[in-house]
Motif scaffolding. Structure first.
Motif, mmCIF file in Angstrom:
data_model
loop_
_atom_site.group_PDB
_atom_site.id
_atom_site.type_symbol
_atom_site.label_atom_id
_atom_site.label_comp_id
_atom_site.label_asym_id
_atom_site.label_seq_id
_atom_site.Cartn_x
_atom_site.Cartn_y
_atom_site.Cartn_z
ATOM 1 N N VAL A 173 9.650 33.680 4.736
ATOM 2 C CA VAL A 173 10.846 33.327 3.970
ATOM 3 C C VAL A 173 10.505 32.450 2.781
ATOM 4 N N LEU A 174 9.609 31.502 3.000
ATOM 5 C CA LEU A 174 9.219 30.536 1.969
ATOM 6 C C LEU A 174 7.690 30.478 1.910
ATOM 7 N N PRO A 175 7.051 31.548 1.404
ATOM 8 C CA PRO A 175 5.587 31.598 1.456
ATOM 9 C C PRO A 175 4.902 30.464 0.696
ATOM 10 N N GLY A 176 5.423 30.084 -0.450
ATOM 11 C CA GLY A 176 4.832 28.978 -1.202
ATOM 12 C C GLY A 176 4.970 27.656 -0.469
ATOM 13 N N VAL A 177 6.111 27.451 0.160
ATOM 14 C CA VAL A 177 6.338 26.238 0.941
ATOM 15 C C VAL A 177 5.384 26.217 2.131
ATOM 16 N N TRP A 178 5.240 27.368 2.812
ATOM 17 C CA TRP A 178 4.337 27.396 3.962
ATOM 18 C C TRP A 178 2.909 27.084 3.539
ATOM 19 N N ALA A 179 2.452 27.644 2.418
ATOM 20 C CA ALA A 179 1.085 27.380 1.956
ATOM 21 C C ALA A 179 0.864 25.884 1.739
ATOM 22 N N ARG A 180 1.846 25.247 1.165
ATOM 23 C CA ARG A 180 1.768 23.793 0.916
ATOM 24 C C ARG A 180 1.763 23.018 2.237
ATOM 25 N N LEU A 181 2.630 23.397 3.165
ATOM 26 C CA LEU A 181 2.683 22.723 4.464
ATOM 27 C C LEU A 181 1.400 22.960 5.259
ATOM 28 N N ARG A 182 0.884 24.184 5.184
ATOM 29 C CA ARG A 182 -0.344 24.522 5.930
ATOM 30 C C ARG A 182 -1.507 23.668 5.453
ATOM 31 N N ALA A 183 -1.613 23.473 4.135
ATOM 32 C CA ALA A 183 -2.654 22.594 3.596
ATOM 33 C C ALA A 183 -2.432 21.161 4.098
ATOM 34 N N GLY A 184 -1.174 20.755 4.175
ATOM 35 C CA GLY A 184 -0.853 19.421 4.677
ATOM 36 C C GLY A 184 -1.262 19.242 6.137
ATOM 37 N N LEU A 185 -1.171 20.312 6.924
ATOM 38 C CA LEU A 185 -1.596 20.231 8.326
ATOM 39 C C LEU A 185 -3.092 19.949 8.418
ATOM 40 N N ASP A 186 -3.874 20.623 7.589
ATOM 41 C CA ASP A 186 -5.322 20.366 7.584
ATOM 42 C C ASP A 186 -5.609 18.913 7.213
ATOM 43 N N GLU A 187 -4.875 18.400 6.242
ATOM 44 C CA GLU A 187 -5.046 17.007 5.834
ATOM 45 C C GLU A 187 -4.640 16.063 6.967
ATOM 46 N N ALA A 188 -3.570 16.399 7.684
ATOM 47 C CA ALA A 188 -3.115 15.564 8.804
ATOM 48 C C ALA A 188 -4.163 15.522 9.907
ATOM 49 N N VAL A 189 -4.792 16.657 10.181
ATOM 50 C CA VAL A 189 -5.858 16.691 11.187
ATOM 51 C C VAL A 189 -7.018 15.817 10.733
ATOM 52 N N ALA A 190 -7.404 15.932 9.458
ATOM 53 C CA ALA A 190 -8.514 15.137 8.930
ATOM 54 C C ALA A 190 -8.229 13.640 9.007
ATOM 55 N N ARG A 191 -6.982 13.256 8.829
ATOM 56 C CA ARG A 191 -6.587 11.835 8.890
ATOM 57 C C ARG A 191 -6.427 11.341 10.333
ATOM 58 N N GLY A 192 -6.350 12.256 11.274
ATOM 59 C CA GLY A 192 -6.122 11.869 12.673
ATOM 60 C C GLY A 192 -4.640 11.770 13.028
ATOM 61 N N ASP A 193 -3.771 12.288 12.149
ATOM 62 C CA ASP A 193 -2.332 12.259 12.405
ATOM 63 C C ASP A 193 -1.868 13.422 13.283
ATOM 64 N N LEU A 194 -2.741 14.389 13.485
ATOM 65 C CA LEU A 194 -2.420 15.592 14.254
ATOM 66 C C LEU A 194 -3.694 16.021 14.970
ATOM 67 N N GLN A 195 -3.571 16.339 16.246
ATOM 68 C CA GLN A 195 -4.737 16.742 17.033
ATOM 69 C C GLN A 195 -5.229 18.117 16.599
ATOM 70 N N PRO A 196 -6.557 18.293 16.522
ATOM 71 C CA PRO A 196 -7.099 19.615 16.147
ATOM 72 C C PRO A 196 -6.802 20.662 17.211
#
Length: 196
Positions: A173-196
């Motif tokens: 539905v929102l492919p551009g939004v998902w791409a941005r959020l997906r990149a944010g998930l990788d950043e969250a994992v790298a910061r330790g805010d989200l478990q791998p």
């Protein structure tokens, strides 16, 4: 006329209870849980802002109505952690009963119209509902990405769970939004805010 207005007023006053239904996310920078009424307002504003980004044609007025009614049954059913499938399944019957009761407070024509919007959102059967459901998933992700993964960390959520729960609803539905959020998930994992 007085009877009709009394019914509408009773419904409006019943909605006061939505302000007391607490969600898992905390507003960014605050040390309290957000309530469902706040969530409904915020995602309506997000939908209005992201309507032009939709890959699907949508009737934004209908989407906004869906977003404003979609969580009203939580007055009876409470908020359910989206990643808890057993709890979500158990809440379905409570939400249906809540929708019937609460929308039933209204005059018949109005109650049926709002129930239909809730039903359409819940089942995600058309473009408007798919867009509304995508928006409902985007906002909690934005909150977690900008709040050090607060509810993800508190509930031990892994990145694979976030992707599994959200990608199929948001990406088509929102492919551009998902791409941005997906990149944010990788950043969250790298910061330790989200478990791998």
């Amino acid at each position: 006329m007085a009877e009709r207005l009394d019914a509408i007023f009773a419904f409006a006053l019943e909605l006061e209870q939505l302000k007391g239904v607490l969600r898992r996310n905390k507003p960014i920078g605050l040390d309290r849980r957000e309530n469902t009424a706040e969530h409904s307002w915020q995602i309506a504003m997000l939908a209005l802002s992201l309507a032009a980004e939709s890959a699907l044609p949508v009737d934004i007025d209908r989407v906004l109505k869906m977003l404003l009614v979609h969580d009203i049954p939580e007055i009876d059913a409470g908020d359910v952690m989206v990643y808890d499938s057993a709890q979500r399944q158990a809440a379905e019957a409570l939400e249906l009963a809540g929708a019937e009761r609460i929308f039933g407070l209204l005059p018949d024509d109005t109650g049926k119209a709002l129930f239909a919007l809730w039903h359409d959102f819940t089942h995600g059967v058309d473009n408007d509902a798919r867009f509304a459901r995508a928006i409902d998933r985007v906002m909690p992700m934005l909150q977690n990405l900008n709040n050090r993964g607060q509810s993800w960390r508190e509930h031990g959520i892994r990145v694979s769970q976030v992707i599994a729960m959200n990608e199929a609803k948001v990406a088509p539905v929102l492919p551009g939004v998902w791409a941005r959020l997906r990149a944010g998930l990788d950043e969250a994992v790298a910061r330790g805010d989200l478990q791998p």
